[in-house]
Design an enzyme around this catalytic site. Structure first.
Site, short mmCIF file in Angstrom:
data_model
loop_
_atom_site.label_atom_id
_atom_site.label_comp_id
_atom_site.label_asym_id
_atom_site.label_seq_id
_atom_site.Cartn_x
_atom_site.Cartn_y
_atom_site.Cartn_z
N GLU A 28 37.02 7.11 -4.69
CA GLU A 28 36.11 5.98 -4.96
C GLU A 28 35.69 5.29 -3.67
O GLU A 28 36.32 5.44 -2.62
CB GLU A 28 36.77 4.97 -5.91
CG GLU A 28 37.97 4.30 -5.31
CD GLU A 28 38.11 2.86 -5.78
OE1 GLU A 28 37.12 2.12 -5.70
OE2 GLU A 28 39.22 2.49 -6.19
N LYS A 89 28.94 -3.82 -5.45
CA LYS A 89 30.07 -3.20 -6.15
C LYS A 89 29.56 -2.80 -7.53
O LYS A 89 29.16 -3.67 -8.31
CB LYS A 89 31.21 -4.21 -6.25
CG LYS A 89 32.37 -3.79 -7.16
CD LYS A 89 33.44 -4.88 -7.19
CE LYS A 89 34.41 -4.68 -8.35
NZ LYS A 89 35.35 -5.80 -8.51
N VAL A 109 36.47 2.24 -9.96
CA VAL A 109 37.17 3.32 -10.66
C VAL A 109 36.34 3.78 -11.87
O VAL A 109 36.14 4.98 -12.09
CB VAL A 109 38.58 2.87 -11.10
CG1 VAL A 109 39.19 3.87 -12.07
CG2 VAL A 109 39.48 2.69 -9.89
N ASP A 141 38.58 -11.66 -19.04
CA ASP A 141 38.41 -10.79 -17.88
C ASP A 141 39.31 -9.56 -17.99
O ASP A 141 40.50 -9.60 -17.72
CB ASP A 141 38.70 -11.57 -16.59
CG ASP A 141 38.34 -10.75 -15.35
OD1 ASP A 141 37.95 -9.58 -15.48
OD2 ASP A 141 38.45 -11.31 -14.24
N SER A 143 39.05 -5.42 -16.84
CA SER A 143 38.25 -4.48 -16.06
C SER A 143 37.59 -3.43 -16.95
O SER A 143 38.21 -2.92 -17.89
CB SER A 143 39.13 -3.77 -15.03
OG SER A 143 38.36 -2.83 -14.33
N ALA A 144 36.35 -3.12 -16.62
CA ALA A 144 35.65 -2.02 -17.31
C ALA A 144 36.30 -0.67 -17.00
O ALA A 144 36.00 0.33 -17.65
CB ALA A 144 34.18 -2.01 -16.91
N ASP A 145 37.22 -0.65 -16.03
CA ASP A 145 37.96 0.60 -15.76
C ASP A 145 38.64 1.11 -17.04
O ASP A 145 38.68 2.31 -17.30
CB ASP A 145 39.05 0.38 -14.70
CG ASP A 145 38.49 0.14 -13.30
OD1 ASP A 145 37.26 0.22 -13.12
OD2 ASP A 145 39.31 -0.14 -12.40
N LYS A 162 47.41 -3.52 -10.02
CA LYS A 162 47.76 -4.57 -9.09
C LYS A 162 48.53 -5.69 -9.77
O LYS A 162 48.24 -6.05 -10.91
CB LYS A 162 46.49 -5.12 -8.45
CG LYS A 162 46.14 -4.39 -7.16
CD LYS A 162 44.67 -4.43 -6.89
CE LYS A 162 43.96 -3.52 -7.86
NZ LYS A 162 42.57 -3.34 -7.70
N1 PSU Z 1 42.31 -0.97 -5.95
C1 PSU Z 1 42.33 -1.23 -4.60
N2 PSU Z 1 41.23 -1.72 -4.03
C2 PSU Z 1 40.09 -1.94 -4.74
C3 PSU Z 1 40.06 -1.64 -6.14
C4 PSU Z 1 41.21 -1.17 -6.69
O1 PSU Z 1 43.33 -1.02 -3.95
O2 PSU Z 1 39.09 -2.34 -4.15
C5 PSU Z 1 38.79 -1.77 -6.91
C6 PSU Z 1 38.59 -0.50 -7.73
O3 PSU Z 1 37.31 0.01 -7.42
C7 PSU Z 1 38.66 -0.97 -9.17
C8 PSU Z 1 38.11 -2.34 -9.04
O4 PSU Z 1 37.92 -0.15 -10.04
O5 PSU Z 1 38.75 -2.83 -7.84
C9 PSU Z 1 38.40 -3.20 -10.24
O6 PSU Z 1 37.54 -4.31 -10.21
P1 PSU Z 1 37.39 -5.22 -11.52
O7 PSU Z 1 38.72 -5.85 -11.67
O8 PSU Z 1 36.30 -6.19 -11.15
O9 PSU Z 1 37.02 -4.30 -12.63
MN MN Z 2 36.77 -8.40 -14.07
#
Ligand code: PSU
Ligand code: MN
Length: 304
Positions: A28, A89, A109, A141, A143-145, A162
């Site tokens: 990614e 992003k 992701v 909130d 993630s769309a992941d 995380k």
């Molecule tokens: N893990 C990392 N660094 C990052 C991310 C994940 O160590 O930058 C990124 C990934 O691209 C993941 C995104 O898909 O953060 C998730 O963002 P959000 O919570 O806005 O969906």
């Molecule tokens: Mn989010």
């Protein structure tokens, strides 16, 4: 020669590898542009590609540059993602808009996994997955992941989710969405900066070959409509007390500054990097390297 999707631009290297049915690993780009500070981000992006090659697979870093979806980046394209200031992003919903308007975006992701599957790539290495954020019962909130991975046949190697997230809620969502989950040489679900999030995993695997067998069984049983996540703990975790302290101050700052939406994750990562005197960066880099090596081994074992 296999027919390639015309909206995707393949690097020669990735094109040749896919044509020959050789192992390919998707990587990614959000990690590069929004997850790691300059100048280490470019250095790490290059090192990760070298690690995948070393293990006998071809790296395919995925990003949108000037409206073109790239599957595999040249060195100058990697540099653009790492250093240009106009890299957005992008999650899945943003992809078509970036392409139609000629914009540039690093892929999360969710978006990377989507494009990888479109390109015919089924193994993907990242740092940490997105998930359910703390307080999601009010902020919604998530993630769309998670929803993206519920509908994609791809194996994703990550260091768990995380610790900035609600890990328990994320695990519940993974179960609901029928996303497969195995621990690599552990039954403790890793917490990204930490080797153990405090949650236990049901399934443990000990080799890439074992994962390849599971991948084949998923296809035979048609449970491969959703992703398989391989949770690979970092070897040397962050100091726990320091981690907890930085996390608490980061969450408080995000709340005070009214950070919402897609800015939340980059904000918290940046807070870690800015206040841990290099420790979170060291751990983050270790994670990406180790996950890329394992993903390459899985791709190689699956191609056998
Ligand atoms: N893990 C990392 N660094 C990052 C991310 C994940 O160590 O930058 C990124 C990934 O691209 C993941 C995104 O898909 O953060 C998730 O963002 P959000 O919570 O806005 O969906
Ligand atoms: Mn989010």
């Amino acid at each position: 020669m296999i027919e390639k999707n015309p909206v995707l631009r393949f690097s020669n290297e990735v094109h040749a590898a896919l044509d020959a049915n050789k192992p390919v690993v998707a990587l990614e780009s959000t990690i590069i542009s929004h997850g790691l500070p300059r100048p280490q981000n470019l250095q790490v992006a290059r090192e990760v590609e070298a690690i995948v090659r070393e293990a006998g697979a071809t790296p395919a870093t995925i990003a949108v540059i000037d409206g073109v979806v790239h599957i595999g980046l040249s060195d100058s394209e990697l540099e653009a993602i790492a250093n240009r200031d106009d890299i957005a992003k992008a999650s899945n919903r943003d992809l078509a808009i970036a392409v139609a308007t000629g914009k540039s975006a690093a892929t999360t992701v969710a978006a990377t996994a989507h494009l990888a599957v479109l390109a015919g790539i089924s193994v993907f290495a990242t740092g940490g997955l997105g998930g359910v954020h703390r307080g999601a019962n009010e902020s919604f909130d998530e993630s769309a992941d998670l929803t993206a991975l519920s509908a994609l046949d791809i194996t994703v190697v990550c260091a768990g989710v995380k610790s900035i997230l609600d890990v328990g809620a994320t695990l519940e969502r993974l179960e609901t969405l029928a996303i497969g989950l195995v621990g690599y040489r552990t039954t403790n679900f890793p917490g990204f900066y930490l080797t153990d999030s405090g949650f236990t995993l049901e399934h443990r695997v000990d080799s890439a070959a074992e994962i390849a067998v599971i991948r084949a069984a998923r296809v035979a049983l048609q449970t491969n409509h959703a992703a398989l996540i391989v949770a690979n703990p970092v070897i040397k975790e962050m100091n726990r007390a320091r981690h907890d302290e930085i996390l608490a101050s980061g969450l408080a700052r995000a709340k005070k500054e009214g950070i919402i939406g897609k800015a939340v994750t980059p904000f918290l990562l940046e807070h870690f990097h800015a206040t841990s005197e290099g420790e979170s960066l060291r751990v983050n880099v270790d994670i990406i390297k180790s996950n890329s090596a394992l993903a390459a081994d899985i791709a190689v074992a699956s191609a056998r």
